[in-house]
Design a protein around this motif. Structure first.
Motif, PDB file in Angstrom:
ATOM      1  N   ARG A  64       0.810  -1.222   0.000  1.00 40.00           N
ATOM      2  CA  ARG A  64       0.000   0.000   0.000  1.00 40.00           C
ATOM      3  C   ARG A  64       0.847   1.279   0.000  1.00 40.00           C
ATOM      4  NH1 ARG A  64      -4.255  -1.507   4.554  1.00 40.00           N
ATOM      5  NH2 ARG A  64      -5.043   0.574   4.142  1.00 40.00           N
ATOM      6  N   VAL A  65       2.017   1.234  -0.666  1.00 38.83           N
ATOM      7  CA  VAL A  65       2.877   2.424  -0.757  1.00 38.83           C
ATOM      8  C   VAL A  65       3.103   2.884  -2.196  1.00 38.83           C
ATOM      9  CG1 VAL A  65       4.069   2.002   1.426  1.00 38.83           C
ATOM     10  CG2 VAL A  65       5.023   1.074  -0.681  1.00 38.83           C
ATOM     11  N   VAL A  66       2.798   2.030  -3.165  1.00 34.42           N
ATOM     12  CA  VAL A  66       2.958   2.366  -4.575  1.00 34.42           C
ATOM     13  C   VAL A  66       1.561   2.401  -5.181  1.00 34.42           C
ATOM     14  CG1 VAL A  66       3.985   1.685  -6.775  1.00 34.42           C
ATOM     15  CG2 VAL A  66       5.199   1.211  -4.635  1.00 34.42           C
ATOM     16  N   ASP A  67       1.220   3.515  -5.829  1.00 33.67           N
ATOM     17  CA  ASP A  67      -0.143   3.708  -6.310  1.00 33.67           C
ATOM     18  C   ASP A  67      -0.186   4.030  -7.794  1.00 33.67           C
ATOM     19  OD1 ASP A  67      -1.151   3.489  -3.656  1.00 33.67           O
ATOM     20  OD2 ASP A  67      -0.690   5.604  -3.316  1.00 33.67           O
ATOM     21  N   PHE A  68      -1.277   3.625  -8.417  1.00 40.45           N
ATOM     22  CA  PHE A  68      -1.585   4.002  -9.791  1.00 40.45           C
ATOM     23  C   PHE A  68      -3.046   4.425  -9.818  1.00 40.45           C
ATOM     24  CE2 PHE A  68      -3.428   3.148 -13.932  1.00 40.45           C
ATOM     25  CZ  PHE A  68      -2.577   3.876 -14.751  1.00 40.45           C
ATOM     26  N   SER A  69      -3.312   5.579 -10.423  1.00 38.87           N
ATOM     27  CA  SER A  69      -4.697   6.040 -10.506  1.00 38.87           C
ATOM     28  C   SER A  69      -5.007   6.557 -11.898  1.00 38.87           C
ATOM     29  CB  SER A  69      -4.976   7.124  -9.465  1.00 38.87           C
ATOM     30  OG  SER A  69      -4.205   8.275  -9.742  1.00 38.87           O
ATOM     31  N   VAL A  70      -6.291   6.562 -12.207  1.00 31.35           N
ATOM     32  CA  VAL A  70      -6.801   7.124 -13.451  1.00 31.35           C
ATOM     33  C   VAL A  70      -7.892   8.102 -13.070  1.00 31.35           C
ATOM     34  CG1 VAL A  70      -8.009   6.654 -15.617  1.00 31.35           C
ATOM     35  CG2 VAL A  70      -6.292   5.041 -14.768  1.00 31.35           C
ATOM     36  N   ASN A  71      -7.845   9.272 -13.683  1.00 34.78           N
ATOM     37  CA  ASN A  71      -8.858  10.284 -13.429  1.00 34.78           C
ATOM     38  C   ASN A  71      -9.292  10.878 -14.762  1.00 34.78           C
ATOM     39  OD1 ASN A  71     -10.582  11.993 -12.128  1.00 34.78           O
ATOM     40  ND2 ASN A  71      -9.009  13.110 -11.025  1.00 34.78           N
ATOM     41  N   ILE A  72     -10.589  11.026 -14.933  1.00 31.78           N
ATOM     42  CA  ILE A  72     -11.128  11.683 -16.118  1.00 31.78           C
ATOM     43  C   ILE A  72     -11.667  13.022 -15.648  1.00 31.78           C
ATOM     44  CG2 ILE A  72     -12.796  11.563 -18.005  1.00 31.78           C
ATOM     45  CD1 ILE A  72     -12.750   8.471 -17.575  1.00 31.78           C
ATOM     46  N   THR A  73     -11.039  14.087 -16.110  1.00 30.33           N
ATOM     47  CA  THR A  73     -11.423  15.416 -15.620  1.00 30.33           C
ATOM     48  C   THR A  73     -12.799  15.808 -16.141  1.00 30.33           C
ATOM     49  OG1 THR A  73     -10.453  16.623 -17.468  1.00 30.33           O
ATOM     50  CG2 THR A  73      -9.013  16.156 -15.588  1.00 30.33           C
ATOM     51  N   LYS A  74     -13.430  16.692 -15.408  1.00 28.19           N
ATOM     52  CA  LYS A  74     -14.724  17.232 -15.824  1.00 28.19           C
ATOM     53  C   LYS A  74     -14.533  18.448 -16.708  1.00 28.19           C
ATOM     54  CE  LYS A  74     -17.061  15.443 -11.811  1.00 28.19           C
ATOM     55  NZ  LYS A  74     -17.801  15.707 -10.592  1.00 28.19           N
ATOM     56  N   ASN A  75     -13.318  18.981 -16.729  1.00 30.07           N
ATOM     57  CA  ASN A  75     -13.008  20.171 -17.525  1.00 30.07           C
ATOM     58  C   ASN A  75     -13.035  19.838 -19.005  1.00 30.07           C
ATOM     59  OD1 ASN A  75     -12.468  21.111 -14.994  1.00 30.07           O
ATOM     60  ND2 ASN A  75     -10.268  21.196 -15.259  1.00 30.07           N
ATOM     61  N   SER A  76     -13.474  20.773 -19.791  1.00 35.70           N
ATOM     62  CA  SER A  76     -13.449  20.622 -21.235  1.00 35.70           C
ATOM     63  C   SER A  76     -12.119  21.176 -21.751  1.00 35.70           C
ATOM     64  CB  SER A  76     -14.614  21.399 -21.826  1.00 35.70           C
ATOM     65  OG  SER A  76     -14.816  21.028 -23.149  1.00 35.70           O
ATOM     66  N   TRP A  77     -11.533  20.502 -22.736  1.00 29.50           N
ATOM     67  CA  TRP A  77     -10.240  20.920 -23.271  1.00 29.50           C
ATOM     68  C   TRP A  77     -10.202  20.633 -24.767  1.00 29.50           C
ATOM     69  CZ3 TRP A  77      -6.601  22.872 -19.793  1.00 29.50           C
ATOM     70  CH2 TRP A  77      -5.396  23.274 -20.358  1.00 29.50           C
ATOM     71  N   PRO A  78      -9.688  21.576 -25.582  1.00 34.70           N
ATOM     72  CA  PRO A  78      -9.589  21.312 -27.028  1.00 34.70           C
ATOM     73  C   PRO A  78      -8.682  20.108 -27.295  1.00 34.70           C
ATOM     74  CG  PRO A  78      -9.087  23.612 -26.516  1.00 34.70           C
ATOM     75  CD  PRO A  78      -9.199  22.890 -25.214  1.00 34.70           C
ATOM     76  N   ASP A  79      -9.129  19.194 -28.159  1.00 34.31           N
ATOM     77  CA  ASP A  79      -8.421  17.934 -28.387  1.00 34.31           C
ATOM     78  C   ASP A  79      -7.016  18.065 -28.969  1.00 34.31           C
ATOM     79  OD1 ASP A  79     -10.176  16.172 -27.307  1.00 34.31           O
ATOM     80  OD2 ASP A  79     -11.197  15.714 -29.176  1.00 34.31           O
ATOM     81  N   ASP A  80      -6.710  19.152 -29.620  1.00 35.31           N
ATOM     82  CA  ASP A  80      -5.424  19.208 -30.309  1.00 35.31           C
ATOM     83  C   ASP A  80      -4.408  20.131 -29.649  1.00 35.31           C
ATOM     84  OD1 ASP A  80      -6.688  21.566 -30.870  1.00 35.31           O
ATOM     85  OD2 ASP A  80      -6.280  21.526 -33.014  1.00 35.31           O
ATOM     86  N   ASN A  81      -4.613  20.524 -28.422  1.00 32.52           N
ATOM     87  CA  ASN A  81      -3.734  21.522 -27.829  1.00 32.52           C
ATOM     88  C   ASN A  81      -2.892  20.964 -26.680  1.00 32.52           C
ATOM     89  OD1 ASN A  81      -2.505  23.936 -27.270  1.00 32.52           O
ATOM     90  ND2 ASN A  81      -4.375  25.116 -27.573  1.00 32.52           N
ATOM     91  N   LEU A  82      -2.051  19.974 -26.995  1.00 33.43           N
ATOM     92  CA  LEU A  82      -1.169  19.376 -25.980  1.00 33.43           C
ATOM     93  C   LEU A  82      -0.126  20.369 -25.472  1.00 33.43           C
ATOM     94  CD1 LEU A  82      -0.524  15.756 -27.291  1.00 33.43           C
ATOM     95  CD2 LEU A  82      -1.658  16.404 -25.183  1.00 33.43           C
ATOM     96  N   ALA A  83       0.322  21.284 -26.314  1.00 35.50           N
ATOM     97  CA  ALA A  83       1.344  22.247 -25.880  1.00 35.50           C
ATOM     98  C   ALA A  83       0.801  23.160 -24.788  1.00 35.50           C
ATOM     99  CB  ALA A  83       1.829  23.062 -27.068  1.00 35.50           C
ATOM    100  N   LEU A  84      -0.394  23.682 -24.978  1.00 34.05           N
ATOM    101  CA  LEU A  84      -1.010  24.532 -23.960  1.00 34.05           C
ATOM    102  C   LEU A  84      -1.304  23.723 -22.697  1.00 34.05           C
ATOM    103  CD1 LEU A  84      -2.185  27.248 -23.088  1.00 34.05           C
ATOM    104  CD2 LEU A  84      -4.347  26.558 -24.152  1.00 34.05           C
ATOM    105  N   MET A  85      -1.785  22.489 -22.883  1.00 34.99           N
ATOM    106  CA  MET A  85      -2.068  21.625 -21.749  1.00 34.99           C
ATOM    107  C   MET A  85      -0.791  21.368 -20.940  1.00 34.99           C
ATOM    108  SD  MET A  85      -3.893  17.907 -21.600  1.00 34.99           S
ATOM    109  CE  MET A  85      -2.433  16.973 -21.968  1.00 34.99           C
ATOM    110  N   LYS A  86       0.315  21.146 -21.633  1.00 33.10           N
ATOM    111  CA  LYS A  86       1.591  20.917 -20.951  1.00 33.10           C
ATOM    112  C   LYS A  86       1.946  22.100 -20.061  1.00 33.10           C
ATOM    113  CE  LYS A  86       6.389  20.842 -21.958  1.00 33.10           C
ATOM    114  NZ  LYS A  86       7.110  21.686 -22.813  1.00 33.10           N
TER     115      LYS A  86
END
Length: 180
Positions: A64-86
């Motif tokens: 119980r010290v090493v974790d992996f999680s997945v989260n799907i945000t509720k925020n809307s984000w343009p699909d092609d803007n990885l640079a801004l997201m970064k």
């Protein structure tokens, strides 16, 4: 003696890496995790989750010290803007922790999908009047994908004291994330 080095080098190259098993996170997301990873209980989830939003799924190792999680945000984000997201997510990391040592940041392709990956060591220093005066220092490998206007965040975290033992596994896990 040279042949011993050659044999050892061969086994180091030929080793298959960490053993992982496929897990269905949601109807659209699968990932392969170490066999001893299990879903986190509701009680542990409340203690571990550092975000105000409950993760979609969270798994932990047997200690119980090493974790992996997945989260799907509720925020809307343009699909092609990885640079801004970064830029946005990187800046938010620096506000979440007392210190951040960035080890890796890149846009890459995983299972035919472009993702933003960041690996870093974070330090959370205690409040001045806190009872426990120890800093919390973790290794985190986080991967962001833009899907249908939402950000899917995959997060691997472990104590920094054991991160060299888990770094290869974290990379292997992130390389198995499949989003339909």
């Amino acid at each position: 003696m040279w042949y011993l080095s050659l044999i050892l080098s061969f086994f180091a190259i030929a080793s298959p890496g960490p053993k992982l098993k496929k897990v269905k996170v949601t109807d659209r997301i699968t990932v392969s995790l170490p066999a001893d990873f299990n879903p986190v209980t509701d009680e542990d989830m409340m203690n571990k989750a550092i975000s105000s939003q409950r993760p979609t799924a969270m798994y932990t190792n047997s200690e119980r010290v090493v974790d992996f999680s997945v989260n799907i945000t509720k925020n809307s984000w343009p699909d092609d803007n990885l640079a801004l997201m970064k830029d946005f997510y990187k800046a938010s990391l620096y506000t979440m922790y007392s210190e951040v040592e960035m080890l890796k940041e890149e846009v890459r392709e995983v299972k035919k999908r472009k993702v933003l990956s960041m690996a870093f060591i974070s330090t959370v220093k205690p409040e001045e009047n806190a009872f426990n005066q120890k800093s919390i220092v973790n290794y985190t490998y986080v991967q962001y994908a833009l899907v249908d206007g939402r950000v899917i965040v995959c997060n691997f975290t472990c104590p920094v004291a054991i991160y060299t033992q888990w770094q290869e596994t974290a990379e292997a896990i992130m390389n198995t994330v499949k989003i339909k």
